[in-house]
Design an enzyme around this catalytic site. Structure first.
Site, short mmCIF file in Angstrom:
data_model
loop_
_atom_site.label_atom_id
_atom_site.label_comp_id
_atom_site.label_asym_id
_atom_site.label_seq_id
_atom_site.Cartn_x
_atom_site.Cartn_y
_atom_site.Cartn_z
N GLY A 1 42.78 45.58 52.42
CA GLY A 1 41.78 46.49 52.80
C GLY A 1 41.51 47.32 51.79
O GLY A 1 40.43 48.10 51.84
N GLU B 1 52.00 52.64 32.27
CA GLU B 1 51.56 51.31 32.86
C GLU B 1 50.26 51.14 32.38
O GLU B 1 50.03 49.82 31.68
CB GLU B 1 51.23 51.58 34.44
CG GLU B 1 50.47 50.35 34.90
CD GLU B 1 50.49 50.37 36.49
OE1 GLU B 1 50.87 51.38 37.02
OE2 GLU B 1 49.83 49.46 37.06
N ARG B 2 49.53 51.88 31.99
CA ARG B 2 48.13 51.44 31.36
C ARG B 2 48.26 51.22 29.89
O ARG B 2 47.56 50.41 29.14
CB ARG B 2 47.10 52.75 31.48
CG ARG B 2 46.65 52.78 32.84
CD ARG B 2 45.89 53.70 33.55
NE ARG B 2 45.75 53.37 34.93
CZ ARG B 2 45.51 54.20 35.93
NH1 ARG B 2 45.41 55.61 35.63
NH2 ARG B 2 45.14 53.66 37.05
N ASN C 1 38.51 49.04 35.37
CA ASN C 1 38.03 49.77 34.33
C ASN C 1 36.95 50.90 34.63
O ASN C 1 36.85 52.17 34.07
CB ASN C 1 37.11 49.04 33.23
CG ASN C 1 38.35 48.24 32.46
OD1 ASN C 1 39.76 48.35 32.62
ND2 ASN C 1 38.09 47.51 31.43
N GLU D 1 46.44 46.60 49.17
CA GLU D 1 46.50 45.88 50.54
C GLU D 1 45.14 45.11 50.72
O GLU D 1 44.42 45.25 49.89
CB GLU D 1 46.51 47.05 51.59
CG GLU D 1 47.91 47.65 51.27
CD GLU D 1 48.18 48.70 52.85
OE1 GLU D 1 47.27 48.78 53.28
OE2 GLU D 1 49.25 49.17 52.58
N GLY E 1 44.54 49.47 37.55
CA GLY E 1 43.30 50.41 37.91
C GLY E 1 42.00 49.78 37.16
O GLY E 1 42.02 49.59 35.93
N GLN F 1 27.87 31.79 7.67
CA GLN F 1 27.66 33.13 7.56
C GLN F 1 28.05 33.72 9.19
O GLN F 1 28.32 34.72 9.24
CB GLN F 1 26.34 33.58 7.10
CG GLN F 1 26.14 35.00 6.84
CD GLN F 1 24.81 35.56 6.14
OE1 GLN F 1 23.90 35.25 7.40
NE2 GLN F 1 24.69 36.24 5.37
C1 FAD Z 1 46.20 39.01 39.14
C2 FAD Z 1 46.42 40.52 39.83
C3 FAD Z 1 47.50 41.04 39.74
C4 FAD Z 1 47.88 42.28 40.40
N1 FAD Z 1 49.07 42.93 40.38
C5 FAD Z 1 49.15 43.89 41.50
C6 FAD Z 1 50.43 44.43 41.47
O1 FAD Z 1 51.40 44.01 41.03
N2 FAD Z 1 50.54 45.50 42.24
C7 FAD Z 1 49.54 45.93 43.07
O2 FAD Z 1 49.99 46.73 43.90
N3 FAD Z 1 48.29 45.63 43.07
C8 FAD Z 1 48.06 44.50 42.12
N4 FAD Z 1 46.64 44.17 41.79
C9 FAD Z 1 45.59 44.60 42.28
C10 FAD Z 1 44.58 45.52 41.53
O3 FAD Z 1 45.45 46.58 41.10
C11 FAD Z 1 43.51 45.62 42.61
O4 FAD Z 1 42.90 44.38 42.67
C12 FAD Z 1 42.56 46.69 41.67
O5 FAD Z 1 43.33 48.05 41.56
C13 FAD Z 1 41.41 46.58 42.33
O6 FAD Z 1 41.48 47.04 43.66
P1 FAD Z 1 40.47 45.88 44.83
O7 FAD Z 1 40.65 44.59 44.17
O8 FAD Z 1 40.75 46.36 46.04
O9 FAD Z 1 39.04 46.38 44.36
P2 FAD Z 1 38.08 47.37 45.07
O10 FAD Z 1 38.99 48.96 45.06
O11 FAD Z 1 37.64 47.08 46.27
O12 FAD Z 1 37.13 47.55 44.07
C14 FAD Z 1 35.90 46.63 43.94
C15 FAD Z 1 34.68 47.24 42.86
O13 FAD Z 1 34.29 48.39 43.14
C16 FAD Z 1 34.77 49.33 41.96
N5 FAD Z 1 35.04 50.78 42.47
C17 FAD Z 1 35.81 50.92 43.37
N6 FAD Z 1 35.65 52.28 43.55
C18 FAD Z 1 34.95 52.81 42.85
C19 FAD Z 1 34.77 54.18 42.25
N7 FAD Z 1 35.26 55.25 42.92
N8 FAD Z 1 33.80 54.17 41.33
C20 FAD Z 1 33.18 53.27 40.83
N9 FAD Z 1 33.57 51.91 41.17
C21 FAD Z 1 34.66 51.78 42.02
C22 FAD Z 1 35.95 48.79 41.43
O14 FAD Z 1 35.93 48.98 40.11
C23 FAD Z 1 35.60 47.36 41.27
O15 FAD Z 1 34.58 46.72 40.43
C24 FAD Z 1 46.59 42.90 40.96
C25 FAD Z 1 45.50 42.38 40.90
C26 FAD Z 1 45.32 41.04 40.52
C27 FAD Z 1 43.91 40.32 40.52
#
Ligand code: FAD
Length: 381
Positions: free
Chosen positions: A131, A246-247, A370, A129, A368, A283
């Site tokens: 948020g 999935e992963r 990295n 979402e 998820g 090289q």
């Molecule tokens: C092209 C694309 C396709 C996608 N497809 C789907 C889909 O089909 N369905 C779906 O539901 N979602 C989908 N997503 C969403 C994707 O799974 C999320 O973007 C991802 O899980 C990260 O969530 P966020 O963007 O809210 O980042 P955030 O959760 O806000 O994270 C921001 C940063 O903080 C870091 N972070 C967050 N929590 C921690 C922690 N506990 N410890 C250390 N670091 C942390 C993260 O690693 C990241 O670097 C997609 C995203 C993209 C860009």
């Protein structure tokens, strides 16, 4: 380079691979530029893939699938991703089908799986979402039980297959007073669904043929029997149990992309000349490529083991997290080198490695992040 054949390959899969490669070359590759332009693949390609038994290849025949196993799916991911075809959202489609297969009631499986297998329905999974992403328990999309229906309000973002999806596995809060136990997955059929709206195509830097969109739910009603598994509050557990699958898919796509990019780069550096010799003869080129093919081979060996474990049903969450973060990190590193060895041409969209390079960036973020993968691994130590 010496020929490496995955230990899980056999004659039957080799024939399957030939058919898949023919389909991809004839029906997908020529359309990729157009699909990138319009931000989605053609709806008809899903039907064609369905007719050939390429969708839901590892879903049992009794539910309309091809009755194969994960190796048949793996072949399709490989043939797509070594050619840089990132628009066709087969991975997510397949994961949606597996939620149904692994957690759905018999009625839910019989109703939806055959239509996913034929390509009549294209699947999506909607968790993220605006948020919240990584912190899944913090989602706000609410599904309230009203008589024999659920009333849904909220929105989702970054949803793969969002524009084309006829079936959305929608993660909702059914009990806002609970954390993980307050989550459920609703099976939402989108056709003619009142209050459901697909947002614009999100303007991504890569994977531009993929229809990633926002989804809006404004007083949407779905029948109460659309809770996956017919039991509220099981959503988080259902999601967690399928994450290794999935992963493994994301990791496999990363390995295939590395292999495809390296084959292309090898071809290029043998042809391109500077200072009176082929780029391949410097090289630096030789050492960089030696490193990159080593990385790709190590990644391949690991993913081959993961593929076998998916087939056996033994791939655990920690191993899958290792595969996901490491292969996608390496994908980024290898693709960067492939672009570098192409010189200026590597920065041009008409070159495969350029498209693969930008497409690769998101693989460290989705499925998820990295960082979350490392968190999961660290927790097991
Ligand atoms: C092209 C694309 C396709 C996608 N497809 C789907 C889909 O089909 N369905 C779906 O539901 N979602 C989908 N997503 C969403 C994707 O799974 C999320 O973007 C991802 O899980 C990260 O969530 P966020 O963007 O809210 O980042 P955030 O959760 O806000 O994270 C921001 C940063 O903080 C870091 N972070 C967050 N929590 C921690 C922690 N506990 N410890 C250390 N670091 C942390 C993260 O690693 C990241 O670097 C997609 C995203 C993209 C860009």
């Amino acid at each position: 380079m010496s020929e490496y054949v995955s230990p899980w390959m056999n004659d039957e899969l080799a024939i399957h691979r030939e058919a898949v490669a023919r389909f991809v070359e004839a029906q997908m590759l020529p359309n990729d530029a157009q699909w990138r332009e319009q931000h989605h693949v053609g709806r008809e390609i899903w039907r064609k893939a369905g007719e050939l038994g390429l969708l839901c290849a590892d879903i049992p025949a009794q539910y309309g699938g091809a009755g194969g196993d994960f190796r048949h799916e793996a072949v399709l991911y490989e043939e797509l991703h070594r050619r840089g075809l990132s628009g066709f959202g087969q991975g997510v489609h397949s994961i949606a089908a597996h939620y149904l297969l692994n957690h759905g009631t018999e009625e839910q499986k019989c109703r939806f799986l055959p239509r996913l297998a034929s390509g009549e329905l294209i699947g999506a999974i909607a968790m993220t979402e605006p948020g919240t992403g990584s912190d899944l328990q913090a989602i706000r999309t609410r599904a309230e039980r009203v008589a024999d229906e659920y009333l849904i309000n909220g929105s989702k973002i970054f949803i793969t297959n969002g524009y084309l999806a006829g079936l959305v596995m929608l993660v909702v809060k059914t009990d806002p007073t609970q954390g993980a136990k307050g989550l459920s997955i609703l099976i939402v059929e989108t056709k003619d669904l009142e209050g459901y709206r697909v947002g614009r195509f999100l303007d991504k830097i890569g994977q531009r043929a993929q229809d990633t969109t926002e989804l809006f739910f404004d007083n949407v009603c779905v029948p109460a029997d659309r809770v996956l598994g017919a039991e509220e509050g099981r959503g988080f557990a259902q999601l967690m149990s399928d994450l290794p699958y999935e992963r493994a898919i994301v990791a496999l796509q990363a390995v295939a992309a590395m292999e495809g990019a390296l084959a292309e780069t090898l071809r290029y550096v043998k042809e391109r000349r500077a200072f009176g010799k082929a780029i391949a003869e410097f090289q630096n080129t030789r050492f960089e490529l030696a490193e990159a093919v080593t990385i790709a081979r190590v990644a391949r060996t690991f993913i081959d083991r993961c593929i076998q474990q998916v087939v056996e049903g033994t791939l655990d969450a920690v191993t899958a997290s290792m595969a996901k973060w490491w292969t996608t990190d390496m994908q980024h590193r290898v693709l960067d080198e492939c672009v570098q060895l192409h010189g200026g041409y590597g920065y041009m969209n008409e070159y495969l490695v350029a498209r693969m390079y930008v497409d690769a960036r998101v693989t460290r973020i989705y499925g998820g992040t990295n960082e979350i993968m490392k968190e999961l691994i660290a927790r097991s130590l």
